[in-house]
Design an enzyme around this catalytic site. Structure first.
Site, PDB file in Angstrom:
ATOM      1  N   HIS A  77      45.271  30.686  30.374  1.00 20.19           N
ATOM      2  CA  HIS A  77      46.420  30.358  31.242  1.00 20.19           C
ATOM      3  C   HIS A  77      47.548  29.717  30.436  1.00 20.19           C
ATOM      4  CE1 HIS A  77      43.195  30.037  34.635  1.00 20.19           C
ATOM      5  NE2 HIS A  77      43.362  31.271  34.187  1.00 20.19           N
ATOM      6  N   HIS A 233      46.360  36.956  39.731  1.00 14.60           N
ATOM      7  CA  HIS A 233      45.716  36.101  38.732  1.00 14.60           C
ATOM      8  C   HIS A 233      45.106  36.937  37.603  1.00 14.60           C
ATOM      9  CE1 HIS A 233      44.253  32.478  36.966  1.00 14.60           C
ATOM     10  NE2 HIS A 233      43.167  33.167  36.659  1.00 14.60           N
ATOM     11  N   ASP A 237      45.738  36.407  33.623  1.00 15.22           N
ATOM     12  CA  ASP A 237      44.703  36.359  32.580  1.00 15.22           C
ATOM     13  C   ASP A 237      44.970  37.414  31.501  1.00 15.22           C
ATOM     14  OD1 ASP A 237      43.174  34.316  33.688  1.00 15.22           O
ATOM     15  OD2 ASP A 237      41.810  35.676  34.734  1.00 15.22           O
ATOM     16  N   HIS A 260      38.015  39.312  30.926  1.00 16.32           N
ATOM     17  CA  HIS A 260      38.396  38.866  29.582  1.00 16.32           C
ATOM     18  C   HIS A 260      37.770  39.728  28.487  1.00 16.32           C
ATOM     19  CE1 HIS A 260      40.524  35.498  31.189  1.00 16.32           C
ATOM     20  NE2 HIS A 260      39.468  35.134  31.885  1.00 16.32           N
TER      21      HIS A 260
HETATM   22 ZN    ZN Z   1      42.231  32.907  34.846  1.00 18.06          ZN
END
Ligand code: ZN
Length: 309
Positions: A77, A233, A237, A260
């Site tokens: 973030h 969101h 990311d 991720h």
């Molecule tokens: Zn996040």
């Protein structure tokens, strides 16, 4: 937009890590041109960890950087805030193993950075312009980057939960779209996953004030900031993870159900394919027929239609 930028002055944050639960003080300081983003563990001999793919560590649920066995966790973030505002150079000093989660979004970072303001530096930014598509996949999750003259992101998620479901969103990432449409979106989790995450030593600092928690019958943490806060969101990311390239990207990233691990796999794959991109000071652009030539391939990448911002 062509000059490198840093902060006008330092900014401090206090909080605790989402996964470790550990209290942490963090300062973001201006840094010289061409130095990039670097983390410094002030509690461990000022150990330096550059925000680059060479230092990628664990990517379960958050992105961790590691160098010589010393790590800094949940960097995404903060990295997204720096990249989203076009901050090329900064030194991030922290006295613990994890960046503070604050309210679960990037807004506290963005607001503090915009309050002190940005300083233009004498060196030009070196853009990485994508010249041909690079695709990565893991089961039905898939991620690709296509040629484009600016950074665009189209993201779709499909959660088997009625409060989330299928969400798809597209943004051209500029400082204003990032600050207004992407940065406020908070991290989220399903309540039924919390016990298992904690058993694995994760989410120990998570609470109802720093994440959107989704229960079996709906959202447990009050109202959403956007109807599609969840997919926004994921875009936040992704912007953080893409910044590990180490320079601004000009490309259109299209993602379906990424995380991720897949985000950072795309970054690594892209950097391993030097014929798929070129570096330039950013003034020259790709011919429009090159960009348009991939529209069909892009359109077939996601199951639904994009809502264009
Ligand atoms: Zn996040």
């Amino acid at each position: 937009m062509f000059e490198q930028k840093t902060l006008r002055s330092e900014v401090s944050f206090q909080g605790h890590g989402l996964h470790s639960g550990k209290p942490v003080s963090l300062r973001v300081l201006p840094a010289p041109p061409n130095s990039g983003i670097k983390f410094v563990r002030t509690d461990l001999n000022h150990h330096l960890i550059p925000a680059r793919t060479e230092c990628l560590g664990d990517t379960r649920l958050s992105t961790t950087l590691t160098r010589h066995g010393i790590q800094v966790g949940t960097v995404e973030h903060l990295l997204a805030s720096l990249a989203g505002l076009g901050i090329d150079n900064a030194q991030v000093e922290l006295d613990g193993p994890e960046v503070p989660i604050l309210d679960g979004s990037a807004s506290p970072f963005v607001e503090a950075f915009m309050e002190v303001g940005l300083l233009r530096q004498e060196s030009l930014r070196d853009f990485l312009t994508v010249l041909k598509p690079v695709v990565v996949a893991d089961g039905d999750k898939r991620l690709a980057v296509f040629p484009s003259n600016d950074l665009r992101i189209t993201y779709a998620i499909d959660f088997p939960h009625s409060a989330i479901g299928y969400q798809e969103r597209e943004f051209r990432v500029s400082r204003s779209t990032f600050a207004e449409e992407i940065a406020p979106a908070r991290t989220f989790c399903l309540y039924r996953d919390v016990a298992e995450m904690r058993r694995q030593g994760l989410a120990l600092g998570g609470d109802l004030g720093n994440a959107v928690v989704v229960g079996d019958d709906g959202i447990l943490t009050g109202s959403l900031r956007y109807r599609d806060e969840f997919v926004r969101h994921k875009i936040l990311d992704l912007i953080g993870d893409l910044s590990l390239v180490g320079r601004p990207i000009r490309g259109h990233v299209v993602a379906f159900k990424g995380g991720h691990r897949l985000h950072t796999t795309l970054v690594r794959r892209l950097l391993e394919m030097p014929d798929a991109w070129a570096l330039s000071a950013g003034r020259e652009s790709l011919p429009s027929q090159v960009v348009r030539g991939f529209e069909r391939q892009k359109a077939g990448f996601l199951p639904g239609q994009a809502l264009t911002a």
